[in-house]
Each structure stands twice: as structure tokens, then as C-alpha cells.
Design an enzyme around this catalytic site. Structure first.
Site, PDB file in Angstrom:
ATOM      1  N   PRO A  91       0.693  -1.101  -0.082  1.00  0.00           N
ATOM      2  CA  PRO A  91      -0.108  -0.097   0.101  1.00  0.00           C
ATOM      3  C   PRO A  91       0.777   1.221  -0.053  1.00  0.00           C
ATOM      4  O   PRO A  91       1.456   1.556   1.010  1.00  0.00           O
ATOM      5  CB  PRO A  91      -0.741  -0.105   1.247  1.00  0.00           C
ATOM      6  CG  PRO A  91      -0.883  -1.387   1.603  1.00  0.00           C
ATOM      7  CD  PRO A  91       0.430  -2.246   1.257  1.00  0.00           C
ATOM      8  N   GLU A  92       0.586   1.989  -1.158  1.00  0.00           N
ATOM      9  CA  GLU A  92       1.362   3.486  -1.113  1.00  0.00           C
ATOM     10  C   GLU A  92      -0.124   4.184  -1.267  1.00  0.00           C
ATOM     11  O   GLU A  92      -1.091   3.930  -1.368  1.00  0.00           O
ATOM     12  CB  GLU A  92       2.254   3.531  -2.251  1.00  0.00           C
ATOM     13  CG  GLU A  92       3.350   2.302  -2.167  1.00  0.00           C
ATOM     14  CD  GLU A  92       4.231   2.577  -3.545  1.00  0.00           C
ATOM     15  OE1 GLU A  92       4.904   3.468  -3.722  1.00  0.00           O
ATOM     16  OE2 GLU A  92       4.366   1.555  -4.377  1.00  0.00           O
ATOM     17  N   LYS A 131      -0.084   7.920   3.265  1.00  0.00           N
ATOM     18  CA  LYS A 131      -0.474   6.389   3.410  1.00  0.00           C
ATOM     19  C   LYS A 131      -1.579   6.401   4.681  1.00  0.00           C
ATOM     20  O   LYS A 131      -1.706   5.189   4.902  1.00  0.00           O
ATOM     21  CB  LYS A 131       0.760   5.781   3.704  1.00  0.00           C
ATOM     22  CG  LYS A 131       1.750   5.788   2.323  1.00  0.00           C
ATOM     23  CD  LYS A 131       3.076   4.890   2.688  1.00  0.00           C
ATOM     24  CE  LYS A 131       3.935   5.184   1.516  1.00  0.00           C
ATOM     25  NZ  LYS A 131       5.243   4.522   1.934  1.00  0.00           N
ATOM     26  N   ARG A 137      16.447   0.550   0.299  1.00  0.00           N
ATOM     27  CA  ARG A 137      15.696  -0.357  -0.223  1.00  0.00           C
ATOM     28  C   ARG A 137      15.989  -0.827  -1.620  1.00  0.00           C
ATOM     29  O   ARG A 137      16.840  -0.238  -2.048  1.00  0.00           O
ATOM     30  CB  ARG A 137      14.262   0.615  -0.546  1.00  0.00           C
ATOM     31  CG  ARG A 137      14.128   1.517   0.693  1.00  0.00           C
ATOM     32  CD  ARG A 137      13.881   0.962   1.895  1.00  0.00           C
ATOM     33  NE  ARG A 137      12.756   0.159   1.690  1.00  0.00           N
ATOM     34  CZ  ARG A 137      11.231   0.627   1.720  1.00  0.00           C
ATOM     35  NH1 ARG A 137      11.099   1.859   1.801  1.00  0.00           N
ATOM     36  NH2 ARG A 137      10.287  -0.363   1.625  1.00  0.00           N
TER      37      ARG A 137
END
Length: 258
Positions: A2-3, A59, A249
Site C-alpha cells: 500500500p502506497e 499513506k 531499499r
DNA sequence: TTGGGTGTTGGCCA
DNA sequence: ATGGCCAACACCCA
């Protein structure tokens, strides 16, 4: 997962499934997703209240009830689904909100990295959001340029740092940087004005289409469609894509056109 | 079986 | 101020 686009999708789910309806029952199947609130207090606070227009910042999803506000964060694996109360409760259904005889909103999450908070009033909402930068969908170009130019680190670090800009995650950042032809490792403060404008334009364009899709789709013509390929090639120039680590990341980019 | 990886965040440390 | 590492958690994969 979820972004911003996903959370915007959850906001729409909440709106169509539960807005205007009275919360008849809250069923907490796993207290591990509740933060700073007990099942008892959550039920006392919202049962009998009505969901109003939900909001989103970055978010975060704000489920307003006319009184307290339920604050939802979906971590990496969370989602909000509209079910029938008789539908089988799945293993990862953590909290169920029954809002009609035939409707039940479910907070479903595999990993439980985040969860639900209860804000009793607006100051509590503000406190929970105080570390968030401007929303990526709502930020003006001027403000966008200002926050980037104030950063010493890489542009990808800035884009994914929620206290700088709220809403972008790892995939979206890579996609937007690829479209804007900028290396993820570029220093944010070094960007020329033209780079910054292009980045802003592509951020808005990418958000617009991903919000419409309700997710960041793995399309063939996008970078997202290739990041998991065994030997990924750039869908724009055909050059081999490179993987590395930026901002801690997994990062994918094209050394040829970025 | 085990170790390492994963779209989230925040805390601690240098 | 910034980057690196870790933890929270549950799952997948080699």
C-alpha cells in the site's frame, strides 16, 4: 504494497461501503493491530456512530465518525475490504466493522506492521500526523521544490521519506524517477530547476494514473512491469536495468536513460 | 530446516 | 542532518 494509490482506493472502499452508515458492531479478531487503544475503548468510542466522509494523508486513512477518528495505516500488506457479514472470515481479517445487515468493512493484514489508532479529537489526529510532510497528491510545485532543495541526501531518499513528502513508497519512487530520467542516487539539492519541474510533472502524472487504477500496476510499458524479471530490460530503451540499494531499499533503474 | 528476502514504520547509533 | 542497521510481523523461496 500500500502506497498512496492503494490507500486512496481504500478510502473509496470505505466511502462506498460504509459512509453514512451506523457502526453497529466492532469485532476485533486480533488485538495485535490495535495501537494505544483497547478493544473495549474502541467499541465504546465508535459503536453507534456513523462513518462520515473519509480522508487520506499520505499513506494514512482517516475514518471519521463525527466524534473520534479512526486512523488506519496499512504497512506493507494491509487492505480494507467490503464484505457481507456472512462471508467467511479470513485468517488475516483483524478487525470487522458491521455497518448494515449486509455490509461489513474489514481491516485485513497479513504482517501487522502497522494497524489502527483511535484519535479522540482533532489535536490527537494532528499529533499522529505531525511527522508527515505534505501529501504527494496535494503538494504544490513550489512547495515540492522547496522541500527537495532543502535535502542533502539522495532524491529517492527524499521522495520516500514520509516526513518530507507523504504517500510515495519504494515502487512509486522508482517509477517516477525512471519516467523523469533521474538517477535515484542524484542529490536532491543538486537538481536543476528543469529536473525538479520534470520530476513534479511525472509524479503528478504517475499518481493520477495509479490512483485511477487503485494500485501501482505492473504494466509492461512501465518500470513496475519489469522489476521482478530475472534479467530485466528497460521498457523504454532496452538496456539492462540495474538493481542496487538506495535508502536501504531494493532499487531498480536504467543506467542508460536515467 | 534454515537463512535471507519482501512494496511499511520508527528507534538507535555513528 | 544523514545513512546504516534493526525490530515489529508473516510469509515465500532457494
Amino acid at each position: 504494497m500500500p502506497e498512496l494509490p492503494d490507500v486512496e482506493g481504500f478510502r473509496k472502499v470505505l466511502g462506498s461501503c460504509a459512509k453514512g452508515r451506523i457502526i453497529q458492531r466492532v469485532d476485533v479478531r486480533d488485538t495485535g493491530v490495535l495501537h494505544g487503544v483497547s478493544t473495549r475503548r474502541l467499541r465504546d468510542a465508535v459503536e453507534g456512530r456513523r462513518f462520515t466522509e473519509p480522508e487520506r494523508h499520505g499513506k494514512w486513512l482517516l475514518a471519521r465518525t463525527g466524534g473520534p477518528t479512526l486512523m488506519l495505516h496499512f504497512g506493507m500488506t494491509g487492505e480494507l475490504v467490503c464484505c457481507h457479514p456472512d462471508d467467511m472470515v479470513e485468517a488475516h481479517d483483524r478487525v470487522l466493522f458491521t455497518v448494515a445487515r449486509d455490509r461489513q468493512l474489514r481491516y485485513r493484514d497479513q504482517r501487522k506492521l502497522q494497524g489502527l489508532w483511535l484519535a479522540d479529537d482533532e489535536s490527537e489526529v494532528a499529533r499522529l500526523l505531525e511527522r508527515q510532510g505534505p501529501d504527494a497528491m496535494a503538494v504544490s510545485r513550489k512547495e515540492f521544490e522547496d522541500v527537495l532543495s532543502a535535502r542533502r541526501g539522495s532524491v529517492k531518499t527524499a521522495l520516500t521519506d514520509q516526513s518530507v513528502l507523504a504517500g510515495l513508497g519504494n515502487l512509486l519512487a522508482d517509477e517516477i524517477l525512471w519516467r523523469a530520467r533521474l538517477r535515484p542516487t542524484s542529490r536532491a539539492s543538486d537538481l536543476a530547476e528543469a529536473d525538479c519541474r520534470r520530476l513534479y510533472t511525472h509524479m503528478r502524472r504517475t499518481l493520477r494514473s495509479t490512483v485511477a487504477a487503485g494500485c501501482v500496476p505492473p504494466r509492461d510499458s512501465w518500470l513496475t512491469g519489469h522489476r521482478d524479471d530475472p534479467d530485466p530490460a528497460c521498457p523504454r530503451c532496452g538496456h539492462s536495468l540495474r538493481r542496487s540499494r538506495v535508502a536501504g531499499r531494493g532499487t531498480v533503474w536504467c543506467p542508460q536513460c536515467q
